[in-house]
Design an enzyme around this catalytic site. Structure first.
Site, PDB file in Angstrom:
ATOM      1  CB  SER A  69     -42.462   2.876  74.114  1.00  0.00           C
ATOM      2  OG  SER A  69     -42.974   3.208  72.845  1.00  0.00           O
ATOM      3  CG  ASP A  70     -37.305   1.631  69.706  1.00  0.00           C
ATOM      4  OD1 ASP A  70     -36.599   2.567  70.137  1.00  0.00           O
ATOM      5  OD2 ASP A  70     -37.099   1.073  68.616  1.00  0.00           O
ATOM      6  CB  THR A  71     -40.521   6.015  68.223  1.00  0.00           C
ATOM      7  OG1 THR A  71     -41.570   5.920  69.189  1.00  0.00           O
ATOM      8  CG2 THR A  71     -41.044   6.699  66.968  1.00  0.00           C
TER       9      THR A  71
END
Length: 198
Positions: A69-71
């Site tokens: 995941s990446d934010t």
């Protein structure tokens, strides 16, 4: 067996809320936006690369499933990553002050023969911050290591006037979408057992 390809303690805590068993994989993926790459394309690519890097580590494990995941915080098409120092954190918070920005979180789930992904966008309305607000918050150390120089679940919560979208997505892992992706791999969320209430 599910594996989380992340160094983030926040993502570990969020994934644990789904009541699924998982292992941890420490992966290093460059987080650099390519020229001309859209913010949405960037976060989706980084999430996919994290998941792919993790899968390479466990490819020999039968039935291995890896989540990456990446934010990122986006304002005026500019991606705000993690601040390098206190001065950069202050500059980011000044830019966000009194504005509505977007938080993009991409989730990628992969196995040896399959890949599924989702990107969630959340609009976050920041209050107007005084110089003292910014200095106090940066001095706390909380902005460091966080996209956009703030943690919605921490001291910055008082700066948030409104959000439209996923609160857990702003924290780093949108739980509704993540549960749906995992279900497609035969991994079902369940309510973790509580020790009792007060």
């Amino acid at each position: 067996m599910l594996h989380l390809a992340s160094k983030s303690p926040r993502r570990r805590a969020l994934l644990a809320r789904l009541g699924v068993d998982f292992g941890l994989l420490d992966v290093d993926v460059p987080e650099l936006r390519a020229p001309g790459e859209s913010p949405e394309g960037y976060v989706a690519r980084v999430a996919r690369e994290k998941a792919g890097a993790g899968l390479l580590r466990v490819v020999a494990v039968p039935g291995a499933v890896v989540l990456g995941s990446d934010t990122e915080v986006v304002l005026d098409d500019e991606v705000f990553g993690k601040p390098a120092d206190a001065a950069q954190a202050e500059a980011m918070l000044r830019r966000l002050s009194g504005r509505t920005h977007r938080v993009l979180t991409a989730v990628s789930v992969v196995s040896a023969g399959r890949e599924e992904s989702a990107t969630v966008a959340t609009d976050v309305v920041f209050a107007t911050l005084s110089d003292d607000d910014i200095a106090d918050y940066v001095a706390s150390g909380e902005p460091m290591g966080r996209a956009g120089a703030y943690a919605i679940q921490g001291g910055a919560e008082r700066f948030i006037g409104r959000i439209a979208g996923s609160y857990s997505g702003v924290m780093g892992l949108p739980l509704h979408e993540t549960a749906g992706l995992l279900r497609g791999f035969g991994i079902h969320a369940r309510t973790p057992r509580s020790g009792g209430g007060a």
